[in-house]
Design an enzyme around this catalytic site. Structure first.
Site, PDB file in Angstrom:
ATOM      1  N   GLU A  46       0.860  -1.199   0.000  1.00 35.45           N
ATOM      2  CA  GLU A  46       0.000   0.000   0.000  1.00 35.45           C
ATOM      3  C   GLU A  46       0.892   1.243   0.000  1.00 35.45           C
ATOM      4  O   GLU A  46       1.923   1.258   0.673  1.00 35.45           O
ATOM      5  CB  GLU A  46      -0.845  -0.014   1.286  1.00 35.45           C
ATOM      6  CG  GLU A  46      -1.669   1.232   1.523  1.00 35.45           C
ATOM      7  CD  GLU A  46      -2.301   1.271   2.933  1.00 35.45           C
ATOM      8  OE1 GLU A  46      -1.670   0.790   3.907  1.00 35.45           O
ATOM      9  OE2 GLU A  46      -3.431   1.785   3.041  1.00 35.45           O
ATOM     10  N   ASN A 106      -6.975   6.195  -1.973  1.00 34.05           N
ATOM     11  CA  ASN A 106      -5.861   5.285  -1.655  1.00 34.05           C
ATOM     12  C   ASN A 106      -6.031   4.101  -2.608  1.00 34.05           C
ATOM     13  O   ASN A 106      -6.937   3.284  -2.439  1.00 34.05           O
ATOM     14  CB  ASN A 106      -5.968   4.868  -0.183  1.00 34.05           C
ATOM     15  CG  ASN A 106      -4.780   4.065   0.285  1.00 34.05           C
ATOM     16  OD1 ASN A 106      -4.039   3.505  -0.517  1.00 34.05           O
ATOM     17  ND2 ASN A 106      -4.607   3.974   1.593  1.00 34.05           N
ATOM     18  N   LYS A 123      -9.304   1.985  -2.117  1.00 37.13           N
ATOM     19  CA  LYS A 123      -9.564   1.457  -0.760  1.00 37.13           C
ATOM     20  C   LYS A 123     -10.917   1.901  -0.223  1.00 37.13           C
ATOM     21  O   LYS A 123     -11.222   3.110  -0.188  1.00 37.13           O
ATOM     22  CB  LYS A 123      -8.439   1.931   0.167  1.00 37.13           C
ATOM     23  CG  LYS A 123      -8.478   1.370   1.584  1.00 37.13           C
ATOM     24  CD  LYS A 123      -7.224   1.817   2.329  1.00 37.13           C
ATOM     25  CE  LYS A 123      -7.124   1.267   3.736  1.00 37.13           C
ATOM     26  NZ  LYS A 123      -5.865   1.675   4.402  1.00 37.13           N
ATOM     27  N   GLU A 142      -6.213   8.820   7.550  1.00 35.78           N
ATOM     28  CA  GLU A 142      -6.706   8.394   6.226  1.00 35.78           C
ATOM     29  C   GLU A 142      -8.066   9.004   5.913  1.00 35.78           C
ATOM     30  O   GLU A 142      -8.367   9.333   4.764  1.00 35.78           O
ATOM     31  CB  GLU A 142      -6.780   6.868   6.146  1.00 35.78           C
ATOM     32  CG  GLU A 142      -5.419   6.231   6.009  1.00 35.78           C
ATOM     33  CD  GLU A 142      -5.516   4.783   5.565  1.00 35.78           C
ATOM     34  OE1 GLU A 142      -6.003   4.523   4.459  1.00 35.78           O
ATOM     35  OE2 GLU A 142      -5.097   3.914   6.354  1.00 35.78           O
ATOM     36  N   CYS A 168      -4.880  -2.993   2.760  1.00 42.40           N
ATOM     37  CA  CYS A 168      -4.610  -2.894   4.195  1.00 42.40           C
ATOM     38  C   CYS A 168      -5.819  -3.182   5.079  1.00 42.40           C
ATOM     39  O   CYS A 168      -6.201  -4.323   5.248  1.00 42.40           O
ATOM     40  CB  CYS A 168      -3.992  -1.543   4.535  1.00 42.40           C
ATOM     41  SG  CYS A 168      -3.268  -1.585   6.194  1.00 42.40           S
ATOM     42  N   ASN A 193       0.164  -0.980   5.451  1.00 41.46           N
ATOM     43  CA  ASN A 193       1.030  -0.206   6.349  1.00 41.46           C
ATOM     44  C   ASN A 193       0.364  -0.304   7.713  1.00 41.46           C
ATOM     45  O   ASN A 193      -0.582   0.435   8.000  1.00 41.46           O
ATOM     46  CB  ASN A 193       1.069   1.279   5.958  1.00 41.46           C
ATOM     47  CG  ASN A 193       1.909   1.580   4.735  1.00 41.46           C
ATOM     48  OD1 ASN A 193       3.047   2.009   4.829  1.00 41.46           O
ATOM     49  ND2 ASN A 193       1.326   1.385   3.568  1.00 41.46           N
TER      50      ASN A 193
HETATM   51  N1  CDV Z   1      -3.141   1.427   6.604  1.00 44.80           N
HETATM   52  C1  CDV Z   1      -4.093   0.792   7.325  1.00 44.80           C
HETATM   53  O1  CDV Z   1      -5.205   0.599   6.870  1.00 44.80           O
HETATM   54  N2  CDV Z   1      -3.727   0.427   8.595  1.00 44.80           N
HETATM   55  C2  CDV Z   1      -4.650  -0.174   9.526  1.00 44.80           C
HETATM   56  C3  CDV Z   1      -4.265   0.195  10.941  1.00 44.80           C
HETATM   57  C4  CDV Z   1      -4.473   1.633  11.198  1.00 44.80           C
HETATM   58  C5  CDV Z   1      -5.065  -0.615  11.950  1.00 44.80           C
HETATM   59  C6  CDV Z   1      -4.694  -1.683   9.415  1.00 44.80           C
HETATM   60  O2  CDV Z   1      -5.806  -2.233   9.440  1.00 44.80           O
HETATM   61  O3  CDV Z   1      -3.657  -2.331   9.381  1.00 44.80           O
END
Ligand code: CDV
Length: 309
Positions: A46, A106, A123, A142, A168, A193
């Site tokens: 990501e 994203n 996303k 975000e 993510c 991330n």
């Molecule tokens: N980049 C993300 O979406 N990170 C989230 C964190 C903030 C919990 C994740 O679900 O990994």
């Protein structure tokens, strides 16, 4: 047998001052390794081109815009597309997208082996908050910088398989895998991330965080009889540690490859798409066994509603 040799190209930290050119050089080095390993497809994380900038609170729109890409490919990423085409390797990577009419997402893209973009995903599940939160040791903004994705969860025919993407936090939501599973997904790719500390900057619970990451992806793979490839951006970005733990999961839910470092690291596995057929035609034969008449709440309701007492 429909074998796709897949590389999960985990990336170590990217600092705020690192340039796109420096990052693309690292991605090219991973692509070179992937070629040596015989990869057909390489999945990057990501927001692969920059540091995880949503941790920084910014009020000046000009300061925010520098993190976004107005076109893809662009001058900075063209070498990546060129090298991928030269090697005949399909790639997927995430970046911050600004659309011509000024929307911000994203985003991840997927190419074919000729370096042409065949799929785009934006996303859907945006974690965090949109205003500065003084109770937190670090921010996760975000919701401030991105709009929720507007493309749903499509799948594409690529490399003779049905492939989809999520990003993510999406990996933690079973609906994401099922919506792609209902379109026959045989491979779901994602980058992440994920901080390796909690909002109070405590590293306590890292084992639990890694377990939840694995659990989400292995369950998604098994319950939809699909390969899942999850690729981290990891390590210490300007004092903010990110979790590693990139994995490739088979359609039975077993982890078949796992990153061992917090740096740039390629994990590789020959993934036979035909392995999906058993689960899709037996326990998870959706057409025969699903009972949609009982699933209405999944789309009709967002939060918890207790029955009247
Ligand atoms: N980049 C993300 O979406 N990170 C989230 C964190 C903030 C919990 C994740 O679900 O990994």
């Amino acid at each position: 047998m429909r074998e796709i040799v897949i590389g999960g190209a985990q990336m170590g930290p990217i600092q705020r001052t690192d340039t796109r050119a420096q990052v693309v050089d690292r991605m090219l080095a991973l692509l070179d390794q992937a070629r040596g390993a015989g990869c057909d497809l390489v999945v990057f994380p990501e927001l692969a081109l920059t540091t995880f900038f949503p941790r920084w609170y910014m009020e000046d729109p000009a300061e925010v815009e520098v993190w976004f890409e107005a076109e893809m490919p662009n001058a900075a990423t063209q070498p990546l597309f060129d090298r991928a085409r030269e090697y005949g390797i399909a790639i997927s990577f995430g970046y911050a997208e600004r659309t011509p009419d000024g929307h911000h997402f994203n985003t991840s893209i997927l190419t074919d082996k000729a370096g042409e973009i065949v799929g785009k995903y934006r996303k859907v599940h945006l974690p965090g908050h949109s205003e500065y939160d003084s109770d937190r040791a670090f921010q996760h903004l975000e919701k401030r910088y991105f709009e929720p994705g507007d493309l749903g969860f499509p799948v594409w025919r690529n490399l003779d398989a049905w492939m989809g993407m999520c990003i993510c936090n999406d990996r933690r939501w079973p609906e994401v895998y099922r919506v792609m599973g209902l379109q026959g997904a045989e491979l779901i790719m994602l980058g992440y991330n994920t901080p390796s500390v909690n909002s109070q900057a405590s590293a306590e619970g890292l084992e639990k965080r890694l377990y939840h990451s694995d659990l989400s992806m292995t369950a998604g793979a098994y319950q939809n009889a699909s390969w899942v490839v999850g690729v981290a951006k990891a390590g210490d970005e300007d004092g903010h540690p990110l979790m590693a733990g990139s994995i490739i999961v088979d359609p039975n839910g077993f982890v078949v490859a796992r990153a061992e470092t917090e740096g740039d690291e390629l994990i590789v596995h020959p993934c036979d798409m035909d392995l999906c057929a058993f689960g899709k035609s037996t326990i998870f034969d959706f057409a025969r066994h699903r009972r949609t008449e009982h699933y209405g709440r999944i789309t009709a309701q967002t939060g918890v509603e207790y029955p009247d007492t």
